[in-house]
Scaffold this motif. Structure first.
Motif, mmCIF file in Angstrom:
data_model
loop_
_atom_site.group_PDB
_atom_site.id
_atom_site.type_symbol
_atom_site.label_atom_id
_atom_site.label_comp_id
_atom_site.label_asym_id
_atom_site.label_seq_id
_atom_site.Cartn_x
_atom_site.Cartn_y
_atom_site.Cartn_z
ATOM 1 N N MET A 298 0.814 -1.212 0.000
ATOM 2 C CA MET A 298 0.000 0.000 0.000
ATOM 3 C C MET A 298 0.854 1.270 0.000
ATOM 4 O O MET A 298 0.431 2.312 -0.508
ATOM 5 C CB MET A 298 -0.921 0.011 1.217
ATOM 6 C CG MET A 298 -1.978 -1.077 1.226
ATOM 7 S SD MET A 298 -3.266 -0.833 -0.023
ATOM 8 C CE MET A 298 -4.243 0.442 0.748
ATOM 9 N N SER A 299 2.068 1.198 0.548
ATOM 10 C CA SER A 299 2.910 2.393 0.639
ATOM 11 C C SER A 299 3.910 2.502 -0.503
ATOM 12 O O SER A 299 4.543 3.550 -0.666
ATOM 13 C CB SER A 299 3.661 2.404 1.978
ATOM 14 O OG SER A 299 4.499 1.270 2.091
ATOM 15 N N TYR A 300 4.067 1.451 -1.302
ATOM 16 C CA TYR A 300 5.023 1.434 -2.411
ATOM 17 C C TYR A 300 4.562 2.410 -3.502
ATOM 18 O O TYR A 300 3.361 2.637 -3.683
ATOM 19 C CB TYR A 300 5.123 0.010 -2.941
ATOM 20 C CG TYR A 300 6.177 -0.223 -3.996
ATOM 21 C CD1 TYR A 300 7.510 0.070 -3.756
ATOM 22 C CD2 TYR A 300 5.837 -0.755 -5.232
ATOM 23 C CE1 TYR A 300 8.481 -0.165 -4.722
ATOM 24 C CE2 TYR A 300 6.796 -1.000 -6.203
ATOM 25 C CZ TYR A 300 8.114 -0.699 -5.943
ATOM 26 O OH TYR A 300 9.061 -0.915 -6.903
ATOM 27 N N GLN A 301 5.503 2.959 -4.267
ATOM 28 C CA GLN A 301 5.173 3.969 -5.274
ATOM 29 C C GLN A 301 4.745 3.404 -6.626
ATOM 30 O O GLN A 301 4.206 4.108 -7.461
ATOM 31 C CB GLN A 301 6.370 4.913 -5.480
ATOM 32 C CG GLN A 301 6.602 5.860 -4.322
ATOM 33 C CD GLN A 301 5.349 6.684 -4.022
ATOM 34 O OE1 GLN A 301 4.824 7.392 -4.884
ATOM 35 N NE2 GLN A 301 4.867 6.595 -2.788
ATOM 36 N N TRP A 302 5.007 2.134 -6.905
ATOM 37 C CA TRP A 302 4.527 1.446 -8.102
ATOM 38 C C TRP A 302 4.911 2.126 -9.421
ATOM 39 O O TRP A 302 4.052 2.532 -10.185
ATOM 40 C CB TRP A 302 3.011 1.255 -8.049
ATOM 41 C CG TRP A 302 2.608 0.406 -6.894
ATOM 42 C CD1 TRP A 302 1.949 0.822 -5.779
ATOM 43 C CD2 TRP A 302 2.900 -0.984 -6.703
ATOM 44 N NE1 TRP A 302 1.809 -0.223 -4.899
ATOM 45 C CE2 TRP A 302 2.380 -1.350 -5.435
ATOM 46 C CE3 TRP A 302 3.548 -1.950 -7.474
ATOM 47 C CZ2 TRP A 302 2.492 -2.636 -4.933
ATOM 48 C CZ3 TRP A 302 3.662 -3.228 -6.967
ATOM 49 C CH2 TRP A 302 3.127 -3.566 -5.717
ATOM 50 N N PRO A 303 6.219 2.218 -9.707
ATOM 51 C CA PRO A 303 6.614 2.745 -11.025
ATOM 52 C C PRO A 303 6.146 1.866 -12.172
ATOM 53 O O PRO A 303 5.939 2.343 -13.285
ATOM 54 C CB PRO A 303 8.148 2.791 -10.940
ATOM 55 C CG PRO A 303 8.507 1.807 -9.865
ATOM 56 C CD PRO A 303 7.381 1.874 -8.872
ATOM 57 N N GLY A 304 5.976 0.554 -11.911
ATOM 58 C CA GLY A 304 5.515 -0.363 -12.956
ATOM 59 C C GLY A 304 4.035 -0.636 -12.924
ATOM 60 O O GLY A 304 3.532 -1.473 -13.693
ATOM 61 N N ASN A 305 3.314 0.010 -11.994
ATOM 62 C CA ASN A 305 1.862 -0.065 -11.911
ATOM 63 C C ASN A 305 1.345 -1.494 -11.734
ATOM 64 O O ASN A 305 1.979 -2.294 -11.071
ATOM 65 C CB ASN A 305 1.244 0.627 -13.128
ATOM 66 C CG ASN A 305 1.461 2.125 -13.075
ATOM 67 O OD1 ASN A 305 0.941 2.804 -12.195
ATOM 68 N ND2 ASN A 305 2.268 2.655 -13.991
ATOM 69 N N VAL A 306 0.178 -1.804 -12.331
ATOM 70 C CA VAL A 306 -0.473 -3.096 -12.099
ATOM 71 C C VAL A 306 0.403 -4.248 -12.591
ATOM 72 O O VAL A 306 0.422 -5.326 -11.997
ATOM 73 C CB VAL A 306 -1.859 -3.138 -12.785
ATOM 74 C CG1 VAL A 306 -2.522 -4.491 -12.567
ATOM 75 C CG2 VAL A 306 -2.752 -2.023 -12.249
#
Length: 556
Positions: A439-447
């Motif tokens: 939930m806190s990760y920034q997700w540069p690669g998204n889904v």
């Protein structure tokens, strides 16, 4: 007024929290505390909803939280006179965080100490109850932090000796960016049915309860069925989904915009599957994956003999998609020549194979997608403005995963189920710490990145166990934060715990105190640009002490 982060130190609250492991007891001042697994509390919470019904479960949670808030208010009252009254009052939000329930920040408050009145707004972060609700039920239309609003109401009521009621106005469990509550005297709410949650008896007729549950079930099933393989209920997701659902049955050209990995092809497939061309072909082309000198033949086909090596005529992707849908992914990477031909196809509905002078009529529904800012590409001369206006008839922006965090538990649960089947495993789920990291990760690669992490987690987790944080992140788990408990049963400062972990890491085999001290002194002097006064401040010593130690090092 002391800054909020200073309150625990100002009132020495940590000294009031004691762990007596030998006796099996935890104490906060005079109150015995219990340390439960959040997952177990979440399971109990769900069982309350399933067995009692929504309304009765809400009332029970509110009243349970109310009693807890009252207890903490009694602790705060003992500290009257030890500081500013407002600081003492703000111990409540600090204790809420201290107990691991939620981080509460008072953003606005109107307090009348004489009449015992409170009106205020509070923002919540990391609500355990909202997180648990998302994992158990997913995003819905209702608020979720019932025990927490009960706590806030009980604390302020006990503190002011006047019935103060809090009500949640925003919640991540329904797709909002954060949880927010408003508190004011009970009479200010008027004749509101919400106040019934605070009454000991809050029973409804069985028929009304059954009708409500049936309505909710139908609504949930309807939403799941309509979304198909697209998973999400956040505000951003619902906005994008609403747009594509309106466009699916029409022939309009749709332009999907969003970062790499947000799921543009899945949105395109949903448009095709729910339109009037669903029985016809769906053809997808990644324009960025095909060399520029081949893209035209791939899209429009090639006639035998058109160039060396063209030994047979071949239909292009447009012809193969005839009657159906053509999805052009990464359309912003098309070559200028391909852009010209694509524009002509959109204008005329006809294509010409490479090396052929015969035109062929095609009937294709076009869906395009890109992660490129086409307006900037037009300004830079890399993309044709006339083609852009043809493609952007109906733009739909798909938000990145970091902007739809409330969808992460839903997506993770779906991916977990998918990969459990692929790897022939049955897992208990994702640990609380691992879910917090997701939930806190920034997700540069998204889904797409989430999909990869969950697959990795399913592979590494033991059968029948939980996916833990170390199973997810190949580059190492995010650092653990928080205070530790020393052997005397006192919770230390987080900074002390970090320093302790650093010292433990240093005291490995081959440790040389003089060498480490010398290197630390050199780094401080380098960072200070040779200024010994500044270097001494970095090290927390005087300039004279630093100069002496440097001299000793040289002489040694």
């Amino acid at each position: 007024m002391a800054p909020p982060k200073k309150l625990i130190e100002q009132f020495n609250l940590r000294s009031r929290l004691r762990f007596n492991v030998d006796q099996g007891q935890i104490w906060l001042d005079e109150n015995r505390m219990l340390l439960f697994h959040a997952r177990a509390m979440g399971a109990l919470r769900r069982e309350l909803f399933d067995s009692l019904g929504v309304e009765r479960a809400r009332g029970l949670l509110v009243r349970m939280g109310f009693a807890s808030g009252q207890q903490d208010a009694e602790l705060a009252k003992k500290l009257y006179g030890a500081g500013d009254p407002y600081d003492v009052f703000r111990i409540g939000p600090e204790l809420h965080a201290f107990e691991g329930l939620v981080k509460a920040t008072i953003v606005h408050a109107e307090l009348d100490w004489e009449s015992g009145s409170f009106v205020g707004d509070v923002e919540w972060e990391n609500s355990w109850e909202a997180d648990s609700h998302l994992q158990q039920f997913g995003v819905g239309d209702d608020m979720a932090c019932w025990s927490l609003v009960g706590y806030a109401s009980g604390y302020v009521t006990q503190f002011f000796n006047r019935f103060i009621v809090f009500r949640e106005t925003a919640c991540i469990a329904r797709g909002d960016a954060q949880c927010q509550v408003v508190g004011k005297p009970a009479e200010a709410w008027g004749d509101d049915a919400y106040l019934n949650y605070f009454k000991p008896e809050n029973l409804q007729g069985q028929l009304d309860e059954m009708r409500e549950e049936l309505c909710r079930l139908r609504k949930t099933l309807g939403a799941v069925e309509s979304a198909g393989n697209l998973i999400g209920a956040s505000t951003g997701f619902r906005g994008a989904f609403d747009l594509i659902s309106k466009a699916a049955s029409s022939p309009i050209t749709v332009l999907l915009l969003g970062e790499t990995g947000v799921g543009k092809e899945m949105f395109a497939r949903w448009i095709h599957d729910h339109g009037n061309r669903s029985s016809q072909p769906f053809v997808a082309v990644n324009c960025a994956a095909i060399p520029h000198d081949l893209i035209e033949s791939e899209l429009f086909g090639v006639q035998k003999g058109a160039y060396t090596g063209a030994q047979a005529s071949r239909a292009g992707r447009f012809e193969r998609a005839h009657g159906g849908t053509l999805f052009l992914d990464e359309v912003g990477d098309l070559s200028p020549a391909a852009q010209v031909k694509l524009l002509r196809v959109l204008q005329t509905g006809e294509i010409e194979r490479l090396g052929d002078d015969q035109t062929r009529k095609i009937d294709v529904r076009l869906v395009a997608a890109t992660n490129v800012d086409l307006q900037q590409a037009i300004a830079a001369g890399r993309f044709r403005a006339d083609l852009y206006y043809r493609l952007a008839t109906y733009p739909v922006v798909i938000p990145p995963l970091r902007d739809r965090r409330s969808d992460i538990p839903l997506l993770a649960a779906s991916l977990l189920e998918k990969y459990e089947e692929s790897y022939h495993k049955k897992l208990q789920g994702i640990s609380d710490r691992a879910m917090q990291a997701l939930m806190s990760y920034q997700w540069p690669g998204n889904v797409r990145e989430l999909q990869n992490l969950i697959e990795r987690g399913v592979l590494l987790a033991p059968n029948g166990g939980l996916i833990e944080i170390d199973h997810l992140f190949a580059g190492g788990a995010p650092a653990t934060t928080g205070a530790e408990v020393d052997r005397a049963g006192v919770v230390g400062n987080e900074g002390d715990a970090s320093r302790s972990r650093l010292c433990e890491a240093i005291l490995q085999d081959g440790f040389d105190l003089e060498q480490h001290e010398s290197r630390l002194l050199e780094l401080a002097v380098q960072r200070a640009g040779g200024n010994l006064t500044h270097a001494a401040k970095l090290l927390g010593i005087t300039r004279r002490q630093l100069a002496y130690r440097l001299k000793q090092g040289v002489e040694g």
